[in-house]
Design a protein around this motif. Structure first.
Motif: not given
Length: 323
Positions: A149-165
């Motif tokens: 998931i890639v979320c943008e907040f102005g000049d900041k970025t939050l990336v989230f990674e899910v791995r179930g394997l």
């Protein structure tokens, strides 16, 4: 929308309402947030939440008996009361869309919340995009077990990674958060520890302490006595914001279409973001390859980049996303 209603009710009736992300009451994480706020890592514009938590197949989709001790109508609530299709009634509802939201909203809410906290963003995002799929087995589950998931907040970025394997750690964390600064990076590998590194990967500072249920409950009791919402380390508003980011990621994912890897890279390369999206995708592809998943054949679903208005908490475009 339900999250915002909870916040409004808490404020209207002047209730002390805390949400259950215990790491907010960790002195170790609090100290490491202050370290970042003091500029010790330089400008921090990227946070990466990790939910690397192996989950086995929940078994074949079929027709199963609801336990006789369960009032199924009451249990379903607003969800459709359909035939039970999973073998294990309890817990495995997390992996079916009518009832759950996958590990992004199950385990991942903790790390999503930490990432937003450390990044210093106290609102919802300006845009969201997600890609992934359910790989490695065919079972009764619907939700993604591999997701970015890639979320943008102005000049900041939050990336989230899910791995179930099964997977390796990333910079020493499996279920945790990494903050990338201009002068170094911070790793939160648990609910109670933050470790600062310089640009060369040398540890320069370590913070630890707290993060237990008892710490969080003590904070709640303190706020109940003071009647001050600001005394809460985990006010319900933060719970709403972090939960909503999980939902937004799943909305983009569920509106996605499967694409071959080369086309995925071309689409991702058009994003303007603080993350090296191609590197993130290549790490994800390598992870799947190590688990014998051929993504040329079992293609990844890429969701649309959805513009979002954090003021009225609605997608800018009407249609399926707001529905």
């Amino acid at each position: 929308a339900e999250g915002r209603r909870i916040v409004e009710a808490a404020r209207k009736y002047e209730r002390i309402c805390q949400y259950g992300v215990q790491g907010r009451s960790s002195s170790g994480l609090q100290d490491s947030v202050r370290y970042m706020r003091d500029g010790k890592l330089g400008d921090v514009k990227l946070a990466r939440g990790l939910c690397y938590k192996p989950r086995a197949s929940i078994g074949p989709r079929g027709t199963y008996e609801v336990p006789k001790s369960v009032d199924y109508d009451l249990w379903c609530g607003p969800a459709p009361m359909e035939t039970l299709t999973r073998r294990q009634f309890h817990y495995d509802w997390h992996w079916q869309w009518p009832f759950g939201n996958g590990d992004l909203g199950n385990q991942g809410i903790h790390q999503m919340d930490f990432a937003r906290w450390g990044l210093g963003v106290d609102r919802l995002c300006d845009s969201v995009l997600s890609y992934g799929g359910r790989f490695g087995y065919e079972d009764a589950g619907d939700t993604a077990n591999t997701q970015v998931i890639v979320c943008e907040f102005g000049d900041k970025t939050l990336v989230f990674e899910v791995r179930g394997l099964p997977t390796k750690d990333y910079k020493g964390a499996t279920v945790g958060v990494i903050f990338e600064g201009a002068d170094g990076y911070m790793v939160w590998p648990s609910y109670s520890m933050g470790i600062a590194f310089d640009k060369d990967g040398k540890m320069v500072e370590k913070f630890s302490g707290g993060g237990t249920d008892n710490d969080h409950m003590a904070n709640f009791i303190q706020a109940v006595k003071s009647r001050k919402t600001e005394d809460l380390t985990g006010d319900i508003l933060d719970g709403h914001l972090s939960s909503a980011l999980c939902h937004l990621g799943n909305i983009s994912y569920r509106l996605g279409s499967k694409l071959p890897p080369d086309e995925m890279i071309r689409e991702l390369d058009t994003l303007q973001t603080n993350d090296d999206v191609k590197e993130t995708f290549e790490r994800t592809r390598l992870h799947l390859k190590e688990n014998e998943v051929d993504i040329e054949r079992s293609q990844v679903a890429l969701g649309p980049r959805l513009a979002f208005n954090p003021t009225n908490e609605a997608f800018v475009a009407t249609g399926d996303a707001n529905g």
